[in-house]
Design a protein around this motif. Structure first.
Motif, PDB file in Angstrom:
ATOM      1  N   ALA A 158      23.856  36.150  51.712  1.00 62.69           N
ATOM      2  CA  ALA A 158      22.671  36.921  52.112  1.00 62.69           C
ATOM      3  C   ALA A 158      23.063  37.893  53.227  1.00 62.69           C
ATOM      4  N   GLY A 159      22.397  39.031  53.239  1.00 66.27           N
ATOM      5  CA  GLY A 159      22.624  39.982  54.308  1.00 66.27           C
ATOM      6  C   GLY A 159      23.722  40.989  54.051  1.00 66.27           C
ATOM      7  N   MET A 160      24.377  40.921  52.896  1.00 62.66           N
ATOM      8  CA  MET A 160      25.402  41.928  52.584  1.00 62.66           C
ATOM      9  C   MET A 160      24.718  43.206  52.136  1.00 62.66           C
ATOM     10  N   ASP A 161      25.075  44.317  52.774  1.00 65.14           N
ATOM     11  CA  ASP A 161      24.459  45.588  52.387  1.00 65.14           C
ATOM     12  C   ASP A 161      24.982  46.033  51.020  1.00 65.14           C
ATOM     13  N   ARG A 162      24.294  46.976  50.420  1.00 66.56           N
ATOM     14  CA  ARG A 162      24.601  47.418  49.057  1.00 66.56           C
ATOM     15  C   ARG A 162      26.016  47.989  48.951  1.00 66.56           C
ATOM     16  N   LEU A 163      26.444  48.770  49.949  1.00 69.29           N
ATOM     17  CA  LEU A 163      27.772  49.366  49.920  1.00 69.29           C
ATOM     18  C   LEU A 163      28.859  48.286  49.916  1.00 69.29           C
ATOM     19  N   THR A 164      28.690  47.236  50.700  1.00 69.47           N
ATOM     20  CA  THR A 164      29.659  46.143  50.748  1.00 69.47           C
ATOM     21  C   THR A 164      29.689  45.405  49.410  1.00 69.47           C
ATOM     22  N   GLN A 165      28.532  45.215  48.803  1.00 65.13           N
ATOM     23  CA  GLN A 165      28.477  44.563  47.498  1.00 65.13           C
ATOM     24  C   GLN A 165      29.197  45.393  46.433  1.00 65.13           C
ATOM     25  N   VAL A 166      28.970  46.700  46.436  1.00 65.84           N
ATOM     26  CA  VAL A 166      29.629  47.590  45.474  1.00 65.84           C
ATOM     27  C   VAL A 166      31.135  47.566  45.707  1.00 65.84           C
ATOM     28  N   ALA A 167      31.559  47.600  46.969  1.00 65.37           N
ATOM     29  CA  ALA A 167      32.990  47.559  47.290  1.00 65.37           C
ATOM     30  C   ALA A 167      33.615  46.255  46.804  1.00 65.37           C
ATOM     31  N   ALA A 168      32.915  45.145  46.988  1.00 70.79           N
ATOM     32  CA  ALA A 168      33.432  43.845  46.535  1.00 70.79           C
ATOM     33  C   ALA A 168      33.599  43.825  45.019  1.00 70.79           C
ATOM     34  N   HIS A 169      32.583  44.283  44.305  1.00 74.38           N
ATOM     35  CA  HIS A 169      32.645  44.287  42.842  1.00 74.38           C
ATOM     36  C   HIS A 169      33.717  45.263  42.340  1.00 74.38           C
ATOM     37  N   ALA A 170      33.821  46.416  42.967  1.00 67.99           N
ATOM     38  CA  ALA A 170      34.822  47.407  42.552  1.00 67.99           C
ATOM     39  C   ALA A 170      36.232  46.879  42.793  1.00 67.99           C
ATOM     40  N   THR A 171      36.457  46.255  43.941  1.00 58.96           N
ATOM     41  CA  THR A 171      37.779  45.711  44.247  1.00 58.96           C
ATOM     42  C   THR A 171      38.168  44.638  43.238  1.00 58.96           C
ATOM     43  N   HIS A 172      37.227  43.751  42.923  1.00 52.48           N
ATOM     44  CA  HIS A 172      37.508  42.713  41.933  1.00 52.48           C
ATOM     45  C   HIS A 172      37.791  43.333  40.561  1.00 52.48           C
ATOM     46  N   GLY A 173      37.014  44.326  40.180  1.00 52.07           N
ATOM     47  CA  GLY A 173      37.219  44.980  38.885  1.00 52.07           C
ATOM     48  C   GLY A 173      38.582  45.640  38.787  1.00 52.07           C
ATOM     49  N   VAL A 174      38.993  46.340  39.838  1.00 53.60           N
ATOM     50  CA  VAL A 174      40.299  46.998  39.843  1.00 53.60           C
ATOM     51  C   VAL A 174      41.414  45.960  39.826  1.00 53.60           C
ATOM     52  N   LEU A 175      41.228  44.872  40.555  1.00 50.98           N
ATOM     53  CA  LEU A 175      42.245  43.816  40.577  1.00 50.98           C
ATOM     54  C   LEU A 175      42.383  43.153  39.202  1.00 50.98           C
ATOM     55  N   TYR A 176      41.265  42.871  38.556  1.00 54.78           N
ATOM     56  CA  TYR A 176      41.318  42.315  37.196  1.00 54.78           C
ATOM     57  C   TYR A 176      42.039  43.278  36.255  1.00 54.78           C
ATOM     58  N   LEU A 177      41.701  44.552  36.324  1.00 53.44           N
ATOM     59  CA  LEU A 177      42.338  45.544  35.467  1.00 53.44           C
ATOM     60  C   LEU A 177      43.847  45.598  35.722  1.00 53.44           C
ATOM     61  N   ALA A 178      44.225  45.583  36.989  1.00 47.59           N
ATOM     62  CA  ALA A 178      45.646  45.676  37.343  1.00 47.59           C
ATOM     63  C   ALA A 178      46.435  44.468  36.848  1.00 47.59           C
ATOM     64  N   ILE A 179      45.840  43.261  36.950  1.00 48.03           N
ATOM     65  CA  ILE A 179      46.590  42.083  36.501  1.00 48.03           C
ATOM     66  C   ILE A 179      46.611  41.952  34.981  1.00 48.03           C
ATOM     67  N   LEU A 180      45.825  42.762  34.301  1.00 43.06           N
ATOM     68  CA  LEU A 180      45.947  42.860  32.843  1.00 43.06           C
ATOM     69  C   LEU A 180      46.975  43.921  32.445  1.00 43.06           C
ATOM     70  N   VAL A 181      46.907  45.067  33.094  1.00 49.29           N
ATOM     71  CA  VAL A 181      47.763  46.193  32.741  1.00 49.29           C
ATOM     72  C   VAL A 181      49.214  45.952  33.152  1.00 49.29           C
ATOM     73  N   GLN A 182      49.428  45.393  34.342  1.00 49.41           N
ATOM     74  CA  GLN A 182      50.775  45.262  34.887  1.00 49.41           C
ATOM     75  C   GLN A 182      51.719  44.443  33.979  1.00 49.41           C
ATOM     76  N   PRO A 183      51.313  43.268  33.486  1.00 52.07           N
ATOM     77  CA  PRO A 183      52.227  42.532  32.600  1.00 52.07           C
ATOM     78  C   PRO A 183      52.514  43.263  31.293  1.00 52.07           C
ATOM     79  N   VAL A 184      51.514  43.943  30.753  1.00 48.44           N
ATOM     80  CA  VAL A 184      51.728  44.715  29.527  1.00 48.44           C
ATOM     81  C   VAL A 184      52.706  45.843  29.811  1.00 48.44           C
ATOM     82  N   LEU A 185      52.505  46.528  30.915  1.00 45.41           N
ATOM     83  CA  LEU A 185      53.412  47.597  31.311  1.00 45.41           C
ATOM     84  C   LEU A 185      54.826  47.063  31.538  1.00 45.41           C
ATOM     85  N   GLY A 186      54.925  45.893  32.147  1.00 48.56           N
ATOM     86  CA  GLY A 186      56.236  45.275  32.348  1.00 48.56           C
ATOM     87  C   GLY A 186      56.916  44.938  31.036  1.00 48.56           C
TER      88      GLY A 186
END
Length: 158
Positions: free
Chosen positions: A75-103
């Motif tokens: 509770a108490g997390m502002d909208r910008l912090t919530q968006v940043a959290a979700h975006a960071t997780h999304g980019v991290l998930y994408l990276a850990i999918l792409v990186q092994p394939v790229l490797g």
């Protein structure tokens, strides 16, 4: 006590985290050994196997996450912090999918002709930065905000 991720989500998180750390250690470590030496070959092979494991666990983790809701953010997390959290997780998930394939592509003749090795190494630095941001945010929540967010992913206490 804040709502927690379930046992499977926590297990997958920490397995992927440990394997990503192993990837950094082996990927950067084999450069200290000359080509053709046993230690370099061992580190390279470990890196390959761990990369495939990261890919498999990432797919499982994303599948699990799509079918099992995450606990609510504190509770108490502002909208910008919530968006940043979700975006960071999304980019991290994408990276850990792409990186092994790229490797995997990089280790083939096709990857060598495409020059994917530099991209693979560059993405490793991006992942390291995202992981550092992820850890810093978790510690900020724990020690500055004191909202218990870190406890959602820690192993259960008995």
């Amino acid at each position: 006590m804040p709502a927690r991720y379930d046992r499977i989500a926590r297990l997958l998180h920490w397995l992927v985290a440990a394997l990503v750390l192993l990837q950094f250690a082996t990927g950067w470590g084999w450069g200290f050994f000359e080509r053709g030496t046993d230690p370099r070959f061992y580190l390279f092979r470990t890196h390959l196997v761990a990369g495939y494991a990261v890919l498999a666990l990432a797919v499982l983790r994303i599948g699990w996450r799509l079918t099992h809701a995450a606990p609510p953010l504190p509770a108490g997390m502002d909208r910008l912090t919530q968006v940043a959290a979700h975006a960071t997780h999304g980019v991290l998930y994408l990276a850990i999918l792409v990186q092994p394939v790229l490797g995997a592509v990089t280790t083939t003749a096709l990857g060598k002709s495409l020059g994917t090795g530099r991209i693979h190494v560059g993405l490793a630095y991006v992942i390291a930065g995202i992981v550092a941001l992820h850890v810093a945010a978790a510690l900020w929540h724990q020690f500055v905000r004191r909202d218990g967010l870190l406890l959602r992913m820690l192993p259960a206490r008995r």
